[in-house]
Scaffold this motif. Structure first.
Motif, PDB file in Angstrom:
ATOM      1  N   LEU A   1       1.239   1.758 -11.267  1.00 44.63           N
ATOM      2  CA  LEU A   1       0.383   0.760 -11.908  1.00 44.63           C
ATOM      3  C   LEU A   1       0.955  -0.646 -11.746  1.00 44.63           C
ATOM      4  O   LEU A   1       0.219  -1.603 -11.510  1.00 44.63           O
ATOM      5  N   GLY A   2       2.279  -0.753 -11.862  1.00 41.99           N
ATOM      6  CA  GLY A   2       2.917  -2.055 -11.709  1.00 41.99           C
ATOM      7  C   GLY A   2       2.657  -2.659 -10.348  1.00 41.99           C
ATOM      8  O   GLY A   2       2.382  -3.862 -10.218  1.00 41.99           O
ATOM      9  N   ARG A   3       2.731  -1.830  -9.318  1.00 48.72           N
ATOM     10  CA  ARG A   3       2.459  -2.300  -7.959  1.00 48.72           C
ATOM     11  C   ARG A   3       0.997  -2.763  -7.838  1.00 48.72           C
ATOM     12  O   ARG A   3       0.712  -3.814  -7.254  1.00 48.72           O
ATOM     13  N   ILE A   4       0.084  -1.953  -8.366  1.00 43.65           N
ATOM     14  CA  ILE A   4      -1.334  -2.311  -8.282  1.00 43.65           C
ATOM     15  C   ILE A   4      -1.612  -3.607  -9.034  1.00 43.65           C
ATOM     16  O   ILE A   4      -2.284  -4.513  -8.523  1.00 43.65           O
ATOM     17  N   PHE A   5      -1.092  -3.714 -10.248  1.00 48.48           N
ATOM     18  CA  PHE A   5      -1.337  -4.911 -11.059  1.00 48.48           C
ATOM     19  C   PHE A   5      -0.759  -6.173 -10.411  1.00 48.48           C
ATOM     20  O   PHE A   5      -1.239  -7.278 -10.656  1.00 48.48           O
ATOM     21  N   SER A   6       0.278  -6.009  -9.590  1.00 49.24           N
ATOM     22  CA  SER A   6       0.855  -7.171  -8.919  1.00 49.24           C
ATOM     23  C   SER A   6      -0.018  -7.673  -7.778  1.00 49.24           C
ATOM     24  O   SER A   6       0.145  -8.800  -7.310  1.00 49.24           O
ATOM     25  N   SER A   7      -0.955  -6.824  -7.338  1.00 48.29           N
ATOM     26  CA  SER A   7      -1.749  -7.177  -6.162  1.00 48.29           C
ATOM     27  C   SER A   7      -3.206  -7.495  -6.485  1.00 48.29           C
ATOM     28  O   SER A   7      -3.854  -8.248  -5.768  1.00 48.29           O
ATOM     29  N   MET A   8      -3.740  -6.914  -7.544  1.00 47.64           N
ATOM     30  CA  MET A   8      -5.134  -7.184  -7.912  1.00 47.64           C
ATOM     31  C   MET A   8      -5.392  -6.717  -9.337  1.00 47.64           C
ATOM     32  O   MET A   8      -4.618  -5.944  -9.897  1.00 47.64           O
TER      33      MET A   8
ATOM     34  N   GLU B   1      -6.438   7.515   5.203  1.00 50.21           N
ATOM     35  CA  GLU B   1      -7.422   7.626   4.126  1.00 50.21           C
ATOM     36  C   GLU B   1      -6.799   7.468   2.744  1.00 50.21           C
ATOM     37  O   GLU B   1      -7.461   7.713   1.734  1.00 50.21           O
ATOM     38  N   VAL B   2      -5.558   7.053   2.696  1.00 48.54           N
ATOM     39  CA  VAL B   2      -4.842   6.950   1.427  1.00 48.54           C
ATOM     40  C   VAL B   2      -3.866   5.789   1.499  1.00 48.54           C
ATOM     41  O   VAL B   2      -3.382   5.434   2.586  1.00 48.54           O
ATOM     42  N   VAL B   3      -3.601   5.178   0.368  1.00 51.47           N
ATOM     43  CA  VAL B   3      -2.583   4.127   0.283  1.00 51.47           C
ATOM     44  C   VAL B   3      -1.420   4.661  -0.539  1.00 51.47           C
ATOM     45  O   VAL B   3      -1.590   5.017  -1.710  1.00 51.47           O
ATOM     46  N   ASP B   4      -0.250   4.735   0.083  1.00 50.92           N
ATOM     47  CA  ASP B   4       0.963   5.184  -0.609  1.00 50.92           C
ATOM     48  C   ASP B   4       1.523   3.997  -1.387  1.00 50.92           C
ATOM     49  O   ASP B   4       2.303   3.200  -0.879  1.00 50.92           O
TER      50      ASP B   4
ATOM     51  N   LYS C   1       0.364  -7.447   1.058  1.00 52.39           N
ATOM     52  CA  LYS C   1       0.103  -6.300   1.927  1.00 52.39           C
ATOM     53  C   LYS C   1      -0.603  -5.191   1.166  1.00 52.39           C
ATOM     54  O   LYS C   1      -1.522  -4.549   1.683  1.00 52.39           O
ATOM     55  N   LEU C   2      -0.178  -4.970  -0.070  1.00 53.42           N
ATOM     56  CA  LEU C   2      -0.814  -3.929  -0.877  1.00 53.42           C
ATOM     57  C   LEU C   2      -2.260  -4.305  -1.195  1.00 53.42           C
ATOM     58  O   LEU C   2      -3.158  -3.458  -1.138  1.00 53.42           O
ATOM     59  N   HIS C   3      -2.476  -5.567  -1.525  1.00 53.09           N
ATOM     60  CA  HIS C   3      -3.839  -6.041  -1.795  1.00 53.09           C
ATOM     61  C   HIS C   3      -4.747  -5.745  -0.610  1.00 53.09           C
ATOM     62  O   HIS C   3      -5.853  -5.216  -0.765  1.00 53.09           O
ATOM     63  N   ASP C   4      -4.289  -6.083   0.577  1.00 56.33           N
ATOM     64  CA  ASP C   4      -5.102  -5.878   1.775  1.00 56.33           C
ATOM     65  C   ASP C   4      -5.330  -4.391   2.038  1.00 56.33           C
ATOM     66  O   ASP C   4      -6.437  -3.980   2.435  1.00 56.33           O
ATOM     67  N   ALA C   5      -4.299  -3.574   1.814  1.00 49.60           N
ATOM     68  CA  ALA C   5      -4.424  -2.135   2.059  1.00 49.60           C
ATOM     69  C   ALA C   5      -5.418  -1.500   1.086  1.00 49.60           C
ATOM     70  O   ALA C   5      -6.241  -0.661   1.478  1.00 49.60           O
TER      71      ALA C   5
END
Length: 299
Positions: A82-89, A243-246, A257-261
Motif C-alpha cells: 500500500l505504501g508503494r501504491i500511495f507514493s505513486s497515485m 499482466e501483473v505489476v510486482d 515508474k510504478l505510476h506508469d506501470a
C-alpha cells in the motif's frame, strides 16, 4: 454521502434492478467514463488480507471455493505494498476484503492503523464482510479511528448470522455502514479453458464492467482482475508477467515508474490470460451464496 456519490449509487442501483449491466458492459461506456474522470487514480482497489472465508459459496467470483489450504496474509507485506501504491497515485475507493476480512483481525487492525495515518491517499475505505463474525474490542476501536471508513455487509440471509447484531453495533457506535442486497449473482463459470476464437475472448475483456473497478492487490502484486489473481495463486491459470505489476519489486522504488506501470496495467487494451477461463459475458444468473460442503476441485 456527497451528491455525486448519491447519484452514482442511484444509477448503479437502477442498473442492477433492471439488469442493465449487460448492455452497459457491451457498450464500454462505463469503463471509458471512469478512465476519463480518474486518469491518475485507481478508481477501486481491492486489498486482499486473507484467503480464509467463513462461507464456501459455490459460485464465488473470487474463487474462495477452490481453496483447500487458505492462508491469512502478512500485514507488513500488505502495508508495504500500500505504501508503494500511495507514493505513486491516489485511490478513490479502497476495499478491504478476503475471503472474510474479520477472520484475521490482527492483520485487519494493523492495516486500519496504517490507513488512519495515510487517509489523504484515498477518498473512501470499505471493509467488505459477509456478516458472520463480530469485531473484537481492539478491532472495533481501529474501525472507529479510521477516517472515511464504511462497513459494507453482503446480506446472505440466514448465512449472515451476525449481520443484524453487527449493523446494530455500527449504529450504536456511529460507524458508517451499508447493507448490499442482491437477489442473484452473475455466474462467471468454472475454471475450464474455453476453446473459442480470440476475437470472442478479446471482446469479453473489452466489455468487462469489473476490470476498471476491481484492481486487486494480492500478495504484493497488482492484478487487473481479482479472479485472475486467485486463479494464479491456486495454479488454475498460468501467470504472465506482462499482466501483473510486482509492487514490491526493487525497480518500483521509483514512484514515477510504478505510476506508469499501474496506469499501463489498468488501461491495457489486450485481454488477459484468465479471460480464456471466464464466462462473465454469458450473463447467466445463479442463486446467491449457495454453499458447498467442501472445497471444490478444479478438475
Amino acid at each position: 454521502m456527497s451528491a455525486h456519490n448519491g447519484l452514482r449509487h442511484f444509477v448503479a442501483g437502477v442498473a442492477r434492478t433492471f439488469h442493465l449491466w449487460p448492455l452497459i458492459s457491451k457498450t464500454g461506456l462505463y469503463n471509458y467514463a471512469r478512465r476519463k474522470k480518474y486518469p491518475d487514480t485507481l478508481v477501486y482497489l481491492d486489498v486482499v488480507i486473507t484467503e480464509c472465508c467463513t462461507l464456501k459459496c459455490r459460485n464465488c467470483s473470487n474463487l474462495m471455493q477452490y481453496y483447500h489450504h487458505p492462508e491469512n496474509l502478512d500485514a507488513e507485506e500488505v502495508i508495504s505494498s500500500l505504501g508503494r501504491i500511495f507514493s505513486s497515485m491516489k485511490v478513490n475507493i479502497l476495499k478491504i476484503l478476503g475471503g472474510e476480512p474479520f477472520v484475521c483481525q490482527s492483520t485487519l487492525i494493523k492495516v486500519l492503523e496504517y490507513l488512519k495515518d495515510h487517509s489523504d491517499a484515498f477518498a473512501e475505505a470499505q471493509i467488505i464482510t459477509n456478516g458472520t463474525i463480530m469485531p473484537s474490542e481492539d478491532c472495533l476501536k481501529a474501525i472507529k479511528d479510521t477516517p472515511k471508513l464504511k462497513i459494507v455487509f453482503s446480506n446472505y440471509g440466514e448465512l449472515s448470522s451476525r449481520l443484524n447484531e453487527f449493523s446494530k453495533l455500527c449504529e450504536d457506535k456511529g460507524i458508517a455502514y451499508e447493507i448490499v442486497e442482491n437477489d442473484f449473482w452473475w455466474d462467471f463459470g468454472g475454471m475450464k479453458l474455453r476453446n473459442e476464437k480470440e476475437s470472442k475472448t478479446q471482446h469479453r475483456f473489452d466489455g468487462c464492467y469489473s476490470r476498471r473497478q476491481c484492481a486487486s492487490l494480492f500478495r504484493g502484486k497488482l492484478y487487473v482482475c481479482p479472479r485472475q489473481a486467485h486463479a494464479i495463486r491456486l495454479g488454475l491459470v498460468p501467470e504472465d508477467s506482462s499482466e501483473v505489476v510486482d509492487i514490491l519489486s526493487p525497480e518500483f522504488k521509483d514512484s514515477d515508474k510504478l505510476h506508469d506501470a499501474i496506469s499501463d496495467l489498468v488501461d491495457r487494451k489486450k485481454r488477459i490470460s484468465s479471460c480464456s477461463y471466464c464466462g462473465c459475458d454469458d450473463w447467466k444468473k445463479v442463486p446467491r451464496a449457495i454453499q458447498t460442503e467442501r472445497p471444490i476441485n478444479a478438475d
